[in-house]
Write a protein that holds these residues in place. Structure first.
Motif, short mmCIF file in Angstrom:
data_model
loop_
_atom_site.label_atom_id
_atom_site.label_comp_id
_atom_site.label_asym_id
_atom_site.label_seq_id
_atom_site.Cartn_x
_atom_site.Cartn_y
_atom_site.Cartn_z
N GLY A 1 31.22 58.68 56.42
CA GLY A 1 31.11 59.95 57.12
C GLY A 1 31.90 59.97 58.41
O GLY A 1 32.97 59.38 58.50
N ILE A 2 31.32 60.62 59.43
CA ILE A 2 32.06 60.88 60.65
C ILE A 2 32.26 59.60 61.47
O ILE A 2 31.33 58.82 61.64
CB ILE A 2 31.33 61.94 61.48
CG1 ILE A 2 31.31 63.26 60.72
CG2 ILE A 2 31.97 62.12 62.83
CD1 ILE A 2 30.51 64.34 61.36
N LEU B 1 37.24 62.15 67.30
CA LEU B 1 36.27 62.31 66.24
C LEU B 1 37.01 62.59 64.93
O LEU B 1 37.89 63.45 64.89
CB LEU B 1 35.36 63.49 66.59
CG LEU B 1 34.06 63.64 65.82
CD1 LEU B 1 33.05 64.26 66.72
CD2 LEU B 1 34.29 64.50 64.61
N ALA B 2 36.69 61.84 63.89
CA ALA B 2 37.35 62.05 62.61
C ALA B 2 36.31 62.28 61.54
O ALA B 2 35.42 61.46 61.34
CB ALA B 2 38.20 60.85 62.24
N ASP B 3 36.38 63.45 60.88
CA ASP B 3 35.57 63.65 59.67
C ASP B 3 36.51 63.95 58.51
O ASP B 3 37.73 63.80 58.65
CB ASP B 3 34.52 64.74 59.89
CG ASP B 3 35.13 66.08 60.18
OD1 ASP B 3 36.37 66.16 60.18
OD2 ASP B 3 34.38 67.04 60.38
N ALA C 1 32.87 68.55 55.03
CA ALA C 1 32.84 68.30 56.47
C ALA C 1 32.98 69.60 57.23
O ALA C 1 32.36 69.78 58.28
CB ALA C 1 33.98 67.35 56.84
N LEU C 2 33.80 70.52 56.70
CA LEU C 2 34.05 71.77 57.42
C LEU C 2 32.83 72.68 57.39
O LEU C 2 32.48 73.28 58.40
CB LEU C 2 35.26 72.47 56.80
CG LEU C 2 36.00 73.48 57.66
CD1 LEU C 2 36.40 72.85 58.97
CD2 LEU C 2 37.23 73.95 56.93
N VAL C 3 32.18 72.80 56.23
CA VAL C 3 31.10 73.80 56.14
C VAL C 3 29.78 73.29 56.70
O VAL C 3 28.92 74.10 57.04
CB VAL C 3 30.89 74.29 54.69
CG1 VAL C 3 32.12 74.99 54.19
CG2 VAL C 3 30.49 73.19 53.78
N VAL D 1 25.96 71.64 60.79
CA VAL D 1 24.83 70.89 61.34
C VAL D 1 25.20 69.43 61.50
O VAL D 1 24.92 68.81 62.53
CB VAL D 1 23.60 71.06 60.44
CG1 VAL D 1 22.44 70.30 61.03
CG2 VAL D 1 23.26 72.52 60.28
N SER D 2 25.89 68.88 60.50
CA SER D 2 26.20 67.45 60.60
C SER D 2 27.25 67.22 61.67
O SER D 2 27.26 66.18 62.32
CB SER D 2 26.68 66.92 59.25
OG SER D 2 28.00 67.31 59.02
#
Lengths: 519, 115
Positions: free
Chosen positions: A64-65, A93-95, A505-507, A510-511
């Motif tokens: 994940g992130i 930050l990389a997602d 990751a885009l939608v 919340v995360s």
């Protein structure tokens, strides 16, 4: 050996940005001793950052992130001796989404630098350092987690892009460069005012923190409008598209190929603002429809203007505007139905289609710009009225051009077909009229590329024998056309590996906002 | 309140100069005015009336809410430097435009370029 790999992968996030930046200064200094050193330094910088992107991508897909603050990997808040806690660190930050953009950027930058080796015969001392600074700015834009950093990297990339437009100093160059820097500065000022508005309300610049804190007041709405307008201007969407054909048209072809990635980085920032920063509070339907309308207008006006162009690179630049419309359309549909059952039904597919289209677009549009550069290199002109019969002497370039042209019009089995089909299908479920317009635009695209093909490559042999194309230029075009075919034949693998994590990751606002727990 | 009026005035003047003046140098002056207005906006955010300077080792609790944080000043410094760079690039481009076309009038430039 393993220690080195693990050290590098922990620090990959900031090394991606730093390596091209250091390479730029190194290349500039080395050019004082010998001009020949610029190219190897540039090549090694982009290759190393490509490797770092791959190392980072492994971590992102596994866990994940990934967030990084250079000196501390996990500490997110600063506790003062008095007990007051502040979220003041500047994050990288990389997602899934930002790693996809970094992958696109690293791929195109490596190939563009290889292409430049024999294409750029003068001004190397300026060209390579500026190109590296621009690449570093692009990486920064997609990997930052901080709004003000985003602004700084945007300005870094647009100022160095202006310098690159002037590489050959042709008749039109100063005017094009002036348009580019004017639009960039105005857009950046809008973004800066929006950042100021957000800071004044929430005392923070960290995007994850802001996403939690935003209250959706009137000031927030003004900030959203300013950010949206600024990034849409930089992405080259209609109605602020007038600088695109000039800037893309007058740069060296290798830089035009990277300009495509640069406007997609602005598009990425636009999506990031809508989905992540304001994701928890935004009015989905209104903003979604604004994006859809911008997308349809860009698509249609871009292709109509492309039909009447006589300069091969200006024509391709107008197609770049038109293809940006497809990406806006798909993401707009996704945003308009976000959070409803329709999102699962067709919305996520529309998003996948347009994010996949971003990847495909930078590959085939990069290929087309490189072939345009090869045509200019060989024949010495870009005017379609003067070009003819190049196919007799340049069979390989002709084939590469055909691959690119078929991919952009969405013919199977090339990559454009895979992503456009996803967009057509899902947008049809949302609103059939929009899908029909998208299909019509594709047909017009085919018409205008047939015009280029007939004018430049078919017909009687040219009077002057064209110069042969050097191997490095052919190599860059070959790799891109192979990727066009491979992505078109196996879209499922790419969708699962790269695109679906990006869309998720885009939608999932919340995360994104919950990466760090702030007090 | 006065500072926001000044900012609005500077922004209006800047956009007027940028949109309605034909001379490239005047357009650059317009952009510089807009940049200055934005910088003034940023620096005005940092002003806290009856604020405390952030130089405590252990700050008393009553100062927390009215601490004058240096962030807006840092932002403004960065924005000034970036503005300087882009103004320098624009002025050098204006020099190149004059060398290439022997005019700085943007309405005449359109005619020269479309030939």
């Amino acid at each position: 050996m393993n220690e080195w790999v693990s050290f590098l992968s922990v620090n990959a996030l900031w090394l991606i940005i730093v390596v091209p930046l250091m390479g730029a200064f190194l290349a500039g200094a080395a050019s004082k001793l010998n001009k020949k050193w610029c190219f190897p330094i540039a090549l090694f910088s982009v290759l190393f950052s490509f490797i770092f992107v791959m190392l980072l991508a492994q971590q992102v897909w596994a866990g994940g992130i990934v967030a990084n603050t250079v000196e501390h990997v996990s500490q997110t808040t600063l506790t003062l001796p008095s007990g007051s806690v502040l979220p003041i660190r500047i994050f990288l930050l990389a997602d899934g989404m930002s790693i996809l953009m970094a992958f696109i950027g690293s791929l195109i930058s490596v190939l563009a630098v290889i292409y430049s080796f024999q294409f750029i015969k003068s001004q190397e001392t300026f060209y390579y350092p500026l190109f590296l600074v621009m690449i570093s700015g692009m990486y920064g834009m997609v990997l930052t987690g901080d709004l003000f950093n985003l602004f700084v990297f945007l300005e870094i990339s647009s100022i160095s892009a202006t310098g690159l437009v002037m590489t050959f100093n042709r008749k039109r160059s100063p005017d094009s460069a002036f348009k580019l820097i004017t639009v960039s500065t105005i857009a950046a000022m809008m973004i800066l005012v929006a950042i100021g508005i957000l800071y004044s309300q929430y005392n923070a610049l960290n995007m994850s923190f802001l996403a939690q804190a935003i209250q959706w007041t009137l000031l927030d709405k003004i900030a959203l409008c300013l950010l949206f307008t600024g990034f849409a201007m930089k992405a080259g969407s209609v109605p602020m598209h007038f600088w695109v054909p000039d800037a893309y048209g007058d740069t060296p072809a290798s830089v035009s190929a990277f300009f495509v990635v640069l406007s997609q980085a602005s598009l990425y920032a636009l999506f990031r603002i809508c989905f992540s920063l304001f994701g928890l509070s935004i009015n989905n339907v209104t903003v979604g429809w604004i994006i859809i309308i911008l997308g349809v207008l860009s698509m249609f006006i871009g292709v109509m203007m492309a039909l009447v162009q006589k300069d091969i690179k200006r024509l391709m630049a107008f197609h770049a505007i038109s293809q940006t419309g497809y990406m806006l359309l798909g993401v707009g549909v996704g945003l308009a139905v976000l959070g409803t059952p329709a999102f699962v039904e067709f919305g996520s597919m529309a998003m996948q289609g347009s994010i996949f289209h971003m990847l495909n677009h930078s590959i085939y549009k990069g290929l087309l710009f490189l072939t345009a550069g090869a045509v200019f290199y060989a024949a010495g002109t870009r005017d379609l009225r003067e070009l003819r019969g190049l196919g007799h002497y340049m069979p390989l370039t002709t084939i590469f051009f055909m691959v690119g042209a078929f991919a952009i019009t969405g013919l199977p089995p090339f990559n454009g077909f895979a992503s456009k089909l996803l967009i057509y299908e899902s947008v049809y479920a949302f609103n059939p009229v929009l899908s029909a317009i998208a299909l019509l635009v594709s047909i017009l695209t085919l018409a205008s590329f047939m015009k280029v093909f007939y004018a430049a490559f078919l017909g009687p042999k040219p009077k002057k024998k064209p110069k042969p194309i050097p191997h490095t230029m052919l190599f860059a075009m070959l790799v891109l056309s192979l990727l066009c075919v491979v992505f078109g034949l196996f879209p499922g693998i790419i969708l699962d590996a790269l695109i679906k994590p990006a869309v998720e990751a885009l939608v999932s606002a919340v995360s994104y906002s919950g990466v760090f727990t702030f007090v | 309140m006065l500072v926001y009026l000044v900012i609005a005035l500077l922004l209006a003047l800047g956009f007027y100069t940028l949109l309605f003046k034909k001379n490239l140098i005047k357009m650059i002056i317009g952009i510089a005015l807009i940049e200055n207005a934005v910088n003034m906006f940023l620096i005005s955010l940092g002003y806290v009336s009856d604020g405390y300077a952030p130089i405590y080792t252990i700050a008393p609790a009553e100062t927390w809410s009215s601490m004058v944080l240096p962030t807006p000043q840092a932002l403004t410094l960065t924005a000034i430097v970036i503005g300087l760079a882009s103004t320098a690039v624009m002025l050098s481009l204006a020099v190149m435009v004059f060398k290439n076309y022997k005019t700085l009038d943007s309405s005449k430039l359109g005619g020269i370029l479309s030939e």
